[in-house]
Write a protein that holds these residues in place. Structure first.
Motif, mmCIF file in Angstrom:
data_model
loop_
_atom_site.group_PDB
_atom_site.id
_atom_site.type_symbol
_atom_site.label_atom_id
_atom_site.label_comp_id
_atom_site.label_asym_id
_atom_site.label_seq_id
_atom_site.Cartn_x
_atom_site.Cartn_y
_atom_site.Cartn_z
ATOM 1 N N VAL A 75 0.840 -1.204 0.000
ATOM 2 C CA VAL A 75 0.000 0.000 0.000
ATOM 3 C C VAL A 75 0.873 1.251 0.000
ATOM 4 O O VAL A 75 0.572 2.233 -0.690
ATOM 5 N N ALA A 76 1.961 1.229 0.757
ATOM 6 C CA ALA A 76 2.881 2.372 0.778
ATOM 7 C C ALA A 76 3.469 2.626 -0.600
ATOM 8 O O ALA A 76 3.646 3.785 -1.013
ATOM 9 N N ALA A 77 3.774 1.564 -1.331
ATOM 10 C CA ALA A 77 4.287 1.722 -2.689
ATOM 11 C C ALA A 77 3.230 2.353 -3.597
ATOM 12 O O ALA A 77 3.540 3.228 -4.419
ATOM 13 N N ALA A 78 1.973 1.916 -3.455
ATOM 14 C CA ALA A 78 0.887 2.519 -4.236
ATOM 15 C C ALA A 78 0.743 3.996 -3.907
ATOM 16 O O ALA A 78 0.565 4.836 -4.804
ATOM 17 N N ASP A 79 0.821 4.332 -2.621
ATOM 18 C CA ASP A 79 0.732 5.733 -2.210
ATOM 19 C C ASP A 79 1.846 6.560 -2.839
ATOM 20 O O ASP A 79 1.614 7.672 -3.331
ATOM 21 N N SER A 80 3.060 6.017 -2.827
ATOM 22 C CA SER A 80 4.203 6.743 -3.372
ATOM 23 C C SER A 80 4.059 6.987 -4.866
ATOM 24 O O SER A 80 4.597 7.970 -5.398
ATOM 25 N N GLU A 81 3.339 6.094 -5.544
ATOM 26 C CA GLU A 81 3.136 6.253 -6.982
ATOM 27 C C GLU A 81 1.845 6.989 -7.319
ATOM 28 O O GLU A 81 1.471 7.096 -8.489
ATOM 29 N N LEU A 83 -1.333 6.230 -6.553
ATOM 30 C CA LEU A 83 -2.475 5.381 -6.915
ATOM 31 C C LEU A 83 -3.479 5.354 -5.761
ATOM 32 O O LEU A 83 -3.217 4.773 -4.713
ATOM 33 N N ASP A 84 -4.625 5.993 -5.960
ATOM 34 C CA ASP A 84 -5.667 5.984 -4.927
ATOM 35 C C ASP A 84 -6.437 4.673 -4.921
ATOM 36 O O ASP A 84 -6.815 4.160 -3.865
ATOM 37 N N THR A 85 -6.702 4.154 -6.113
ATOM 38 C CA THR A 85 -7.390 2.867 -6.244
ATOM 39 C C THR A 85 -6.581 1.993 -7.193
ATOM 40 O O THR A 85 -5.809 2.485 -8.013
ATOM 41 N N PHE A 86 -6.805 0.691 -7.086
ATOM 42 C CA PHE A 86 -5.986 -0.240 -7.872
ATOM 43 C C PHE A 86 -6.592 -1.631 -7.830
ATOM 44 O O PHE A 86 -7.316 -1.984 -6.898
ATOM 45 N N ALA A 87 -6.308 -2.411 -8.852
ATOM 46 C CA ALA A 87 -6.543 -3.849 -8.807
ATOM 47 C C ALA A 87 -5.324 -4.487 -8.154
ATOM 48 O O ALA A 87 -4.246 -3.889 -8.085
ATOM 49 N N VAL A 88 -5.488 -5.708 -7.649
ATOM 50 C CA VAL A 88 -4.371 -6.418 -7.028
ATOM 51 C C VAL A 88 -4.301 -7.822 -7.609
ATOM 52 O O VAL A 88 -5.302 -8.544 -7.634
ATOM 53 N N SER A 89 -3.116 -8.191 -8.078
ATOM 54 C CA SER A 89 -2.861 -9.546 -8.571
ATOM 55 C C SER A 89 -1.938 -10.250 -7.589
ATOM 56 O O SER A 89 -0.826 -9.785 -7.331
ATOM 57 N N GLY A 90 -2.390 -11.366 -7.040
ATOM 58 C CA GLY A 90 -1.587 -12.131 -6.102
ATOM 59 C C GLY A 90 -1.317 -13.522 -6.636
ATOM 60 O O GLY A 90 -2.258 -14.245 -7.002
ATOM 61 N N TYR A 91 -0.039 -13.885 -6.668
ATOM 62 C CA TYR A 91 0.369 -15.213 -7.124
ATOM 63 C C TYR A 91 0.911 -16.006 -5.943
ATOM 64 O O TYR A 91 1.766 -15.522 -5.191
ATOM 65 N N SER A 92 0.416 -17.233 -5.752
ATOM 66 C CA SER A 92 0.879 -18.134 -4.692
ATOM 67 C C SER A 92 0.773 -17.434 -3.338
ATOM 68 O O SER A 92 -0.323 -17.025 -2.956
ATOM 69 N N HIS A 105 -8.465 -2.675 3.084
ATOM 70 C CA HIS A 105 -8.618 -1.422 2.330
ATOM 71 C C HIS A 105 -9.668 -1.586 1.229
ATOM 72 O O HIS A 105 -9.365 -1.402 0.042
ATOM 73 N N PRO A 106 -10.899 -1.923 1.612
ATOM 74 C CA PRO A 106 -11.914 -2.218 0.579
ATOM 75 C C PRO A 106 -12.231 -1.028 -0.318
ATOM 76 O O PRO A 106 -12.625 -1.215 -1.472
ATOM 77 N N GLU A 107 -12.065 0.181 0.196
ATOM 78 C CA GLU A 107 -12.374 1.371 -0.595
ATOM 79 C C GLU A 107 -11.344 1.645 -1.684
ATOM 80 O O GLU A 107 -11.602 2.431 -2.605
ATOM 81 N N ARG A 108 -10.209 0.974 -1.608
ATOM 82 C CA ARG A 108 -9.124 1.255 -2.560
ATOM 83 C C ARG A 108 -8.965 0.168 -3.617
ATOM 84 O O ARG A 108 -8.368 0.416 -4.665
ATOM 85 N N VAL A 109 -9.470 -1.025 -3.347
ATOM 86 C CA VAL A 109 -9.260 -2.160 -4.259
ATOM 87 C C VAL A 109 -10.430 -2.277 -5.226
ATOM 88 O O VAL A 109 -11.584 -2.398 -4.808
ATOM 89 N N SER A 110 -10.134 -2.254 -6.523
ATOM 90 C CA SER A 110 -11.183 -2.327 -7.538
ATOM 91 C C SER A 110 -11.498 -3.760 -7.944
ATOM 92 O O SER A 110 -12.638 -4.080 -8.302
#
Length: 263
Positions: A75-81, A83-92, A105-110
């Motif tokens: 989330v800190a990386a998203a903030d630094s870039e 990005l207020d909202t974003f999709a998230v891809s998780g592998y394994s 952070h339900p309000e931020r994840v699309s």
């Protein structure tokens, strides 16, 4: 571009457009797990990923890893870039990280894309991870690399290689194992996000790797069944879709994200 700052994880940022955060697997890294599909993902998204402690330029942790710490850094990386909202891809292992991020952070994840993953380690997964961790911590890295070939590759791909080719691949992989492998695999055994699943309301795609010897398709489907918004796509690959089926994996992720942006 990869950067690192004190008290922060090394960060990879590529592309432009809607935000897409990447959470990698244990003993992997953003480049190792997403490199083969990065160009396709970055063509339509601002892609941001972080390397867990002991991977790439991120220093090894001084104590056990905790999933909320990984979430906070992503989330800190998203903030630094910006990005207020974003999709998230998780592998394994990145799957539980993505699930916890969406729960906190339900309000931020699309939307979520969960590939070759699990909400908790069953007995089989825990045993596989225990052997993985013990071999790494004992310094038996070539034997571990052979074990990972056995546990990660689909049966057809494994049987298409000769024993000599597998041994050569293991010799090549062994010195590249991240220093934080033991810590990351330890988290695989401990993590449990089952209680987070019912509260997730964003669209989710669960990519089941149907020939996966490490994270069984049964465990993957259990996750999907407990996630109210999940749709399931099956990919005939072992645990490494980026190695065995990179184009198909990238298309599944990209098409799902495009459909949800259009809604």
């Amino acid at each position: 571009m990869t950067t690192t700052t004190p008290a922060a994880f090394a960060r990879t940022v590529r592309g432009s457009g809607p935000g897409l955060l990447l959470a990698h697997g244990a003993g992997g890294g953003i480049e190792a797990n997403y490199g083969p599909v990065m160009e396709a993902l970055a063509a339509r998204h601002t892609v941001v990923g972080v390397d867990y402690p002991g991977t790439g330029a991120t220093p090894k942790a001084q104590g056990p890893l905790e999933i909320d710490g990984l979430v906070d850094q992503l989330v800190a990386a998203a903030d630094s870039e910006g990005l207020d909202t974003f999709a998230v891809s998780g592998y394994s292992l990145g799957g539980p990280v993505a699930i916890r991020l969406a729960a906190r952070h339900p309000e931020r994840v699309s939307s979520l894309v969960l590939s070759a993953t699990f909400a908790h380690a069953d007995t089989r997964t825990s045993l596989a991870a225990s052997i993985w961790q013990q071999l790494f911590e004992a310094g038996r890295h070539t034997l571990l690399a052979q074990y990972l070939n056995l546990m990660a590759l689909s049966e057809p791909l494994l049987n298409s290689l000769t024993p000599a080719e597998i041994h050569a691949a293991a010799e090549q992989l062994a010195p590249a194992l991240p220093a934080g492998t033991g810590d990351q695999v330890d988290l695989v055994r401990r993590v449990d996000v089952r209680s987070d699943l019912a509260g997730i309301a964003v669209p989710a795609l669960v990519v089941v790797t149907t020939a996966d010897p490490l994270i069984s398709p049964t465990l993957q489907r259990e996750l999907a069944a407990a996630l109210p918004t999940a749709e399931v796509a099956e990919l005939p690959t072992g645990h490494l879709p980026f190695a065995e089926r990179p184009q198909e994996w990238a298309e599944l992720i990209g098409d799902f994200l495009a459909r949800n942006r259009a809604r």
